[in-house]
Design a protein around this motif. Structure first.
Motif, short mmCIF file in Angstrom:
data_model
loop_
_atom_site.label_atom_id
_atom_site.label_comp_id
_atom_site.label_asym_id
_atom_site.label_seq_id
_atom_site.Cartn_x
_atom_site.Cartn_y
_atom_site.Cartn_z
N LEU A 81 0.88 -1.16 0.00
CA LEU A 81 0.00 0.00 0.00
C LEU A 81 0.92 1.21 0.00
CD1 LEU A 81 -2.73 1.47 0.37
CD2 LEU A 81 -2.49 1.07 2.83
N PHE A 82 0.73 2.10 -0.98
CA PHE A 82 1.57 3.28 -1.13
C PHE A 82 0.67 4.50 -1.16
CE2 PHE A 82 4.17 6.11 -4.02
CZ PHE A 82 5.19 6.35 -3.12
N GLN A 83 0.96 5.46 -0.30
CA GLN A 83 0.15 6.67 -0.24
C GLN A 83 1.03 7.88 -0.48
OE1 GLN A 83 -2.76 4.68 3.12
NE2 GLN A 83 -2.09 6.76 3.48
N THR A 84 0.49 8.84 -1.22
CA THR A 84 1.18 10.10 -1.45
C THR A 84 0.28 11.22 -0.96
OG1 THR A 84 0.32 10.36 -3.70
CG2 THR A 84 2.43 9.20 -3.46
N TYR A 85 0.90 12.34 -0.62
CA TYR A 85 0.11 13.49 -0.17
C TYR A 85 0.92 14.78 -0.34
CZ TYR A 85 2.93 13.08 4.08
OH TYR A 85 3.97 13.00 4.97
N GLU A 86 0.19 15.87 -0.40
CA GLU A 86 0.81 17.19 -0.44
C GLU A 86 1.08 17.61 1.01
OE1 GLU A 86 -1.71 19.83 -2.68
OE2 GLU A 86 -1.88 18.37 -4.31
N PRO A 87 2.35 17.75 1.39
CA PRO A 87 2.67 18.04 2.78
C PRO A 87 1.98 19.29 3.33
CG PRO A 87 4.63 17.36 1.65
CD PRO A 87 3.56 17.52 0.60
N GLU A 88 1.81 20.33 2.51
CA GLU A 88 1.19 21.54 3.03
C GLU A 88 -0.29 21.34 3.36
OE1 GLU A 88 1.30 21.46 -1.37
OE2 GLU A 88 2.91 21.49 0.09
N ALA A 89 -0.89 20.23 2.92
CA ALA A 89 -2.28 19.90 3.24
C ALA A 89 -2.35 18.81 4.31
CB ALA A 89 -3.01 19.45 1.97
#
Length: 188
Positions: A81-89
Motif C-alpha cells: 500500500l503506497f500513499q502520497t500526499y501534499e505536505p502543506e495539506a
C-alpha cells in the motif's frame, strides 16, 4: 490482473513489473484490512479497525485531491500500500518547512511468508521514481520507533531529519492520533 486506474508502470530489471493502481475502497477494503490489522502493521495505526472502518477511511482519502492511495503490484500480485500526499495539506507541515515541489509518502509492505532478498529496495526504487515525477523532494515520516522502515529508507537514499511529534487530527470524518515520527527526505 487489475489494470483499472493504473497510474504508473515500471519494469525493474531483475525484479519484475511494478504497477500502481488507485485504491478502490469497495474492492480493496478486505485486502487492506488483512494488511493493516496484523501485528507487523502496528505502526500504521489501524490494527483495531474493522473492514467497514477501512473502507470508510479509504473512501474519505479517495475524496481528497491532496492525498492518494495506491496498491502496488509486482507482476500482477499486490505487494504494498503506497500513499502520497501534499505536505502543506497534511499535519506534517506543522513540523517542518514544506517547500514547493515536496511530496509526502507512506508505505506499507504486504505480509509475506517468503521474504526475498532485495525485494523492498527494488520496490522502493520504483515508488521513488513515481513520487519524484513532477516533484523535487520526498518527505517520509515513519513512526520514530519503526527502526525497520527508517533503515529501509536510509538504505534507499533518504536523509534522516529531526524526530518530531505529529499533532492529533480530530475532524468529523477522520481521527488520527498524535505520533512521534522521524522525518526523512530524498531530494532529486
Amino acid at each position: 490482473m487489475i489494470t483499472t486506474d493504473c497510474v504508473y508502470e515500471r519494469a525493474v530489471d531483475g525484479f519484475g513489473t511494478v504497477r500502481l493502481v488507485r485504491v478502490d475502497p469497495d474492492r480493496d477494503a478486505e485486502l487492506l484490512h488483512d494488511w493493516v490489522s496484523g501485528e507487523r502493521a502496528r505502526f500504521w495505526g489501524m490494527r483495531e479497525a474493522g473492514v467497514d472502518d477501512v473502507r470508510e477511511i479509504y473512501a474519505h482519502l479517495d475524496s481528497l485531491t491532496t492525498h492518494h492511495a495506491f496498491l502496488a503490484y509486482r507482476d500482477g500480485v499486490p505487494v504494498a500500500l503506497f500513499q502520497t500526499y501534499e505536505p502543506e495539506a497534511d499535519r506534517v507541515s506543522e513540523c517542518y518547512d514544506a517547500e514547493p515541489g515536496d511530496i509526502g509518502v507512506h508505505l506499507l509492505l504486504a505480509p509475506t511468508n517468503a521474504p526475498e532478498r532485495g525485494f523492498s529496495s527494488h520496490l522502493v526504487s520504483a515508488l521513488v521514481s513515481y513520487a519524484l515525477t513532477g516533484h523535487r523532494r520526498i518527505v517520509a515520516e515513519p513512526d520514530a520507533a519503526n527502526d525497520k522502515a527508517i533503515a529501509l529508507l536510509v538504505r534507499n537514499g533518504f536523509e534522516p531529519g529531526p524526530e518530531v511529534v505529529l499533532p492529533e487530527v480530530v475532524l468529523p470524518e477522520v481521527h488520527i492520533a498524535e505520533k512521534r515520527a522521524r522525518l526523512l527526505f530524498l531530494t532529486r
